[in-house]
Scaffold this motif. Structure first.
Motif, mmCIF file in Angstrom:
data_model
loop_
_atom_site.group_PDB
_atom_site.id
_atom_site.type_symbol
_atom_site.label_atom_id
_atom_site.label_comp_id
_atom_site.label_asym_id
_atom_site.label_seq_id
_atom_site.Cartn_x
_atom_site.Cartn_y
_atom_site.Cartn_z
ATOM 1 N N LEU A 125 -13.690 12.243 1.572
ATOM 2 C CA LEU A 125 -12.058 12.537 1.949
ATOM 3 C C LEU A 125 -11.335 12.499 0.466
ATOM 4 O O LEU A 125 -11.695 11.440 -0.367
ATOM 5 C CB LEU A 125 -11.577 11.520 2.776
ATOM 6 C CG LEU A 125 -10.086 11.888 3.144
ATOM 7 C CD1 LEU A 125 -10.005 13.199 4.101
ATOM 8 C CD2 LEU A 125 -9.686 10.589 3.949
ATOM 9 N N GLN A 175 -7.845 11.828 -1.689
ATOM 10 C CA GLN A 175 -6.600 10.999 -1.329
ATOM 11 C C GLN A 175 -5.642 11.174 -2.674
ATOM 12 O O GLN A 175 -6.171 11.656 -3.614
ATOM 13 C CB GLN A 175 -6.930 9.550 -1.028
ATOM 14 C CG GLN A 175 -7.591 9.437 0.283
ATOM 15 C CD GLN A 175 -7.322 8.188 0.967
ATOM 16 O OE1 GLN A 175 -7.363 7.015 0.390
ATOM 17 N NE2 GLN A 175 -6.967 8.169 2.185
ATOM 18 N N THR A 176 -4.509 10.812 -2.445
ATOM 19 C CA THR A 176 -3.534 10.825 -3.484
ATOM 20 C C THR A 176 -4.120 10.323 -4.629
ATOM 21 O O THR A 176 -4.574 9.166 -4.667
ATOM 22 C CB THR A 176 -2.116 10.533 -2.938
ATOM 23 O OG1 THR A 176 -1.016 10.572 -3.908
ATOM 24 C CG2 THR A 176 -2.308 9.121 -2.592
ATOM 25 N N HIS A 195 -7.119 -1.725 -2.698
ATOM 26 C CA HIS A 195 -7.979 -0.477 -2.939
ATOM 27 C C HIS A 195 -8.347 -0.296 -4.350
ATOM 28 O O HIS A 195 -7.681 -0.677 -5.177
ATOM 29 C CB HIS A 195 -6.799 0.666 -2.467
ATOM 30 C CG HIS A 195 -5.614 0.875 -3.263
ATOM 31 N ND1 HIS A 195 -4.703 0.010 -2.978
ATOM 32 C CD2 HIS A 195 -5.298 1.624 -4.270
ATOM 33 C CE1 HIS A 195 -3.665 0.317 -3.879
ATOM 34 N NE2 HIS A 195 -4.092 1.260 -4.833
ATOM 35 N N HIS A 225 -8.974 3.306 -7.129
ATOM 36 C CA HIS A 225 -8.627 4.592 -7.168
ATOM 37 C C HIS A 225 -9.923 5.130 -8.178
ATOM 38 O O HIS A 225 -10.370 4.552 -8.942
ATOM 39 C CB HIS A 225 -7.417 4.866 -8.022
ATOM 40 C CG HIS A 225 -6.153 4.481 -7.437
ATOM 41 N ND1 HIS A 225 -5.414 5.475 -6.912
ATOM 42 C CD2 HIS A 225 -5.252 3.158 -7.326
ATOM 43 C CE1 HIS A 225 -4.199 4.895 -6.192
ATOM 44 N NE2 HIS A 225 -3.928 3.688 -6.657
ATOM 45 N N THR A 249 -9.661 10.069 -5.191
ATOM 46 C CA THR A 249 -9.829 9.573 -3.794
ATOM 47 C C THR A 249 -9.504 7.974 -4.138
ATOM 48 O O THR A 249 -9.191 7.641 -5.269
ATOM 49 C CB THR A 249 -11.214 9.893 -2.998
ATOM 50 O OG1 THR A 249 -10.995 9.453 -1.775
ATOM 51 C CG2 THR A 249 -12.253 9.107 -3.738
ATOM 52 N N GLN A 250 -9.791 7.272 -3.054
ATOM 53 C CA GLN A 250 -9.550 5.713 -3.263
ATOM 54 C C GLN A 250 -10.620 5.264 -2.219
ATOM 55 O O GLN A 250 -11.165 5.829 -1.180
ATOM 56 C CB GLN A 250 -8.109 5.600 -2.598
ATOM 57 C CG GLN A 250 -6.772 5.839 -3.438
ATOM 58 C CD GLN A 250 -5.705 5.475 -2.849
ATOM 59 O OE1 GLN A 250 -5.201 4.364 -2.500
ATOM 60 N NE2 GLN A 250 -4.493 6.418 -3.024
ATOM 61 N N ILE A 295 -1.941 5.629 3.882
ATOM 62 C CA ILE A 295 -2.841 6.151 3.142
ATOM 63 C C ILE A 295 -4.251 5.879 3.591
ATOM 64 O O ILE A 295 -5.453 6.665 3.476
ATOM 65 C CB ILE A 295 -2.821 6.165 1.635
ATOM 66 C CG1 ILE A 295 -1.414 6.402 1.379
ATOM 67 C CG2 ILE A 295 -3.744 6.776 1.052
ATOM 68 C CD1 ILE A 295 -0.872 6.158 -0.193
ATOM 69 N N TYR A 296 -4.421 4.551 3.809
ATOM 70 C CA TYR A 296 -5.965 4.288 4.276
ATOM 71 C C TYR A 296 -6.728 5.067 5.217
ATOM 72 O O TYR A 296 -5.992 5.584 6.110
ATOM 73 C CB TYR A 296 -5.793 2.611 4.893
ATOM 74 C CG TYR A 296 -6.974 2.227 5.534
ATOM 75 C CD1 TYR A 296 -7.957 1.810 5.014
ATOM 76 C CD2 TYR A 296 -7.124 2.352 7.009
ATOM 77 C CE1 TYR A 296 -9.111 1.403 5.660
ATOM 78 C CE2 TYR A 296 -8.002 2.040 7.615
ATOM 79 C CZ TYR A 296 -9.334 1.285 6.974
ATOM 80 O OH TYR A 296 -10.389 0.878 7.615
ATOM 81 N N ASP A 297 -7.782 5.259 5.030
ATOM 82 C CA ASP A 297 -8.731 6.077 6.015
ATOM 83 C C ASP A 297 -9.986 5.307 6.241
ATOM 84 O O ASP A 297 -10.717 4.823 4.979
ATOM 85 C CB ASP A 297 -9.015 7.401 5.321
ATOM 86 C CG ASP A 297 -9.833 8.347 6.456
ATOM 87 O OD1 ASP A 297 -9.042 8.880 6.997
ATOM 88 O OD2 ASP A 297 -10.889 7.998 6.644
#
Ligand code: FE2
Length: 194
Positions: A46, A48-49, A139, A141, A154-155, A169-171
């Motif tokens: 995934l 992510q920002t 997290h 980055h 992603t993170q 934001i967490y997944d």
């Protein structure tokens, strides 16, 4: 089996092997499986920002530990694979994160750097546990790019962080598999990139 369970299973053997002892920071000694056990086309990791604290032109750097001598040592290891589960040699892996007090270095390159995967698609950074800052859970980055591929931004996240559930934001697909190596916390993740 869910995607997350499947990925955890893939990394389980890697964690079992790490206990045998590795010399740091020699990348060649990282005990990750030479051949991932995934056989089918996998889902892409995934995106992510990037967030507000990315800095370009980071140094080639694998060991961040001198950037935060009071931080809790953390070893981040992983694999870069394509969607056919093929390890990607010479893939770019860029890491940046907050220091143990939750602050980013926005003037210099403390806790920022990039490396390239080895012939088996493996990488490792020696760094410290990132601190928590307001509004986010703990997290890392990262940017990951295989040769000729797109940049994945992603993170990565830490299991059993109470703030995960409150972070927008967490997944869970980006949770590392945690373990220990000598006096260090160890986190592992397998990236699948386009
Ligand atoms: Fe951040």
């Amino acid at each position: 089996m869910s995607y997350i369970d499947k990925r955890r299973q893939l990394l389980k053997s890697a964690l079992a092997l790490v206990g045998g002892g590795i010399a740091l920071p020699a990348l060649g000694a990282v005990k990750l499986p030479l051949t991932p056990s995934c056989g089918q086309a996998e889902e892409l990791t995934l995106a992510q920002t990037e967030g507000p604290y990315f800095s370009p032109n980071t140094p080639l750097k694998q060991d961040f530990s001198a950037d935060d001598p009071h931080g809790r040592p953390f070893l981040l290891q992983g694999l870069v694979l394509d969607t056919h589960c093929r390890p990607q040699a010479k893939a770019l892996v860029e890491l940046w994160h907050a220091d143990s007090q939750g602050h980013y270095d926005n003037e210099g390159y403390r806790l920022r750097g990039h490396i390239f995967t080895d012939a088996q698609g493996r990488f490792q950074f020696k760094t410290v546990m990132p601190g928590i800052y307001p509004g986010r859970t703990r997290h890392f980055h990262l940017k990951v790019q295989r040769q000729g591929g797109r940049v994945l931004t992603t993170q990565l996240y830490f299991p059993q962080e109470s703030l995960n559930a409150r972070d927008g934001i967490y997944d869970p697909s980006l949770l590392m598999q945690l373990g220990t190596h000598q006096d260090m916390q160890l986190g592992q993740y397998q990236f699948i990139v386009a």
